[in-house]
Design a protein around this motif. Structure first.
Motif, PDB file in Angstrom:
ATOM      1  N   ASN A  49       0.843  -1.193   0.000  1.00 47.64           N
ATOM      2  CA  ASN A  49       0.000   0.000   0.000  1.00 47.64           C
ATOM      3  C   ASN A  49       0.880   1.245   0.000  1.00 47.64           C
ATOM      4  OD1 ASN A  49      -2.345  -1.522   0.175  1.00 47.64           O
ATOM      5  ND2 ASN A  49      -2.432  -1.422   2.405  1.00 47.64           N
ATOM      6  N   SER A  51       0.356   5.237   0.077  1.00 50.76           N
ATOM      7  CA  SER A  51      -0.711   6.212   0.292  1.00 50.76           C
ATOM      8  C   SER A  51      -0.155   7.557   0.736  1.00 50.76           C
ATOM      9  CB  SER A  51      -1.683   5.682   1.356  1.00 50.76           C
ATOM     10  OG  SER A  51      -2.729   6.589   1.586  1.00 50.76           O
ATOM     11  N   GLN A  74      -1.275  -7.766  -4.386  1.00 45.55           N
ATOM     12  CA  GLN A  74      -2.148  -6.595  -4.321  1.00 45.55           C
ATOM     13  C   GLN A  74      -1.314  -5.323  -4.233  1.00 45.55           C
ATOM     14  OE1 GLN A  74      -5.299  -6.837  -1.355  1.00 45.55           O
ATOM     15  NE2 GLN A  74      -5.171  -9.070  -1.361  1.00 45.55           N
ATOM     16  N   THR A  76      -1.912  -1.153  -4.021  1.00 42.96           N
ATOM     17  CA  THR A  76      -2.803  -0.006  -3.873  1.00 42.96           C
ATOM     18  C   THR A  76      -1.961   1.261  -3.866  1.00 42.96           C
ATOM     19  OG1 THR A  76      -4.400  -1.287  -2.568  1.00 42.96           O
ATOM     20  CG2 THR A  76      -4.525   1.109  -2.415  1.00 42.96           C
ATOM     21  N   LYS A  78      -2.521   5.387  -3.695  1.00 43.40           N
ATOM     22  CA  LYS A  78      -3.506   6.440  -3.479  1.00 43.40           C
ATOM     23  C   LYS A  78      -2.819   7.768  -3.159  1.00 43.40           C
ATOM     24  CE  LYS A  78      -7.219   3.437  -1.775  1.00 43.40           C
ATOM     25  NZ  LYS A  78      -8.199   3.199  -0.685  1.00 43.40           N
ATOM     26  N   ASP A 102      -5.249  -1.179  -7.611  1.00 44.06           N
ATOM     27  CA  ASP A 102      -6.165  -0.128  -7.168  1.00 44.06           C
ATOM     28  C   ASP A 102      -5.401   1.192  -7.147  1.00 44.06           C
ATOM     29  OD1 ASP A 102      -7.993   1.526  -5.957  1.00 44.06           O
ATOM     30  OD2 ASP A 102      -8.353   0.248  -4.220  1.00 44.06           O
TER      31      ASP A 102
END
Length: 301
Positions: A49, A51, A74, A76, A78, A102
């Motif tokens: 992730n 972010s 996965q 992600t 953002k 994502d």
């Protein structure tokens, strides 16, 4: 004084060596470049992730040991406003387990894969099931159309693209290399859900000469894409088709096929909300909260 570039080598020195072999989940703080050294051992990393990394420009750079990311499933990303692309061409070829992508609120993002046309000759993302792209205003396409050839996206289950205002094509390609007398049919047989919302500059789902077939699609939503020239229809077996037409042939094709009572065909550029073989009328389409909110916002500009 020139601002010193923040690099990931000062981030978590304990990531080097055997201490990181059990790491399966990683959330990272703010740096301009990540993973630019080969000393990290992240061979068991599955979830990454990234972010609110407002200074991040590169995720992968330098002499990366690609085997360190063989189990990544996965990703992600953002609110990484300065990021120009997600994958280097080398990394894109070496993520065999990637299943979920994502990406949202990356304002300067221009490409998913750096130099994506050069990468398209390789077998990429064989296990990708989810693509969710949201509010990346400089992105003009997702992938080269060749990525969908040969079953490369055969496991894709859900495709969501929302409020990507400069997007022109979902799959891009060179129409000059496609014969106008012979179309290329591409099957995404596992795709279950496709949402294309708030993409006012979308011209086509794919270039002319390509015909996409979605045999398992259960939800199709297309909203606020007034310039799209791709025609969507559902055949008698409930398979959904997406085919980009030359403007001069659109009316002729609609008249010819709309007479078939077992098929559903929508006018070019119209809002669509179709689920499990049941088409909702235009009032129900615009009643969808996210769609109506974005449509009102865009119409007021």
């Amino acid at each position: 004084m020139t601002k010193k570039k923040q690099r990931s080598k000062v981030m978590v020195p304990e990531m080097r060596g055997e201490a990181s072999t059990s790491m399966k989940y990683l959330t990272i703080s703010n740096f301009e470049e990540l993973f630019e050294y080969s000393g990290y051992n992240l061979s068991r990393l599955k979830i990454l992730n990234l972010s609110e990394l407002t200074e991040l420009r590169l995720i992968w750079s330098g002499p990366i040991q690609v085997e360190n990311f063989q189990n990544l499933t996965q990703l992600t990303v953002k609110d990484c406003k300065r990021l120009r692309y997600i994958f280097s061409s080398t990394m894109a070829r070496n993520l065999p387990q990637m299943s979920s992508l994502d990406i949202s609120d990356c304002e300067e993002l221009e490409q998913i894969i750096e130099n994506d046309q050069a990468s398209s000759q390789y077998h990429l993302f064989p296990n990708l099931t989810l693509i969710d792209i949201h509010r990346c205003k400089n992105l003009k396409c997702l992938f080269p159309v060749t990525l969908a050839h040969g079953g490369q996206l055969s496991k894709l289950y859900q495709l969501n693209v929302r409020r990507v205002t400069k997007l022109e094509q979902v799959f891009k390609g060179d129409e000059a290399n496609v014969s106008k007398y012979e179309e290329k049919v591409i099957h995404l047989s596992q795709l279950n859900t496709m949402m294309l919302d708030g993409i006012p500059n979308l011209v086509s789902f794919s270039p002319m000469g390509y015909h996409f077939v979605f045999q398992s699609l259960r939800l199709l939503q297309v909203g606020v894409c007034p310039n799209v020239t791709t025609r969507f229809r559902v055949d008698s077996k409930q398979s959904v088709h997406a085919k980009t037409q030359a403007s001069q042939s659109v009316n002729k094709i609609i008249v010819g096929e709309s007479a078939t009572s077992q098929e559903t065909a929508w006018p070019i550029g119209s809002n669509i909300w179709w689920q499990n073989g049941k088409e909702d009328d235009s009032e129900q389409v615009t009643a969808l909260p996210e769609l109506s909110e974005w449509e009102n916002e865009w119409s007021n500009k």
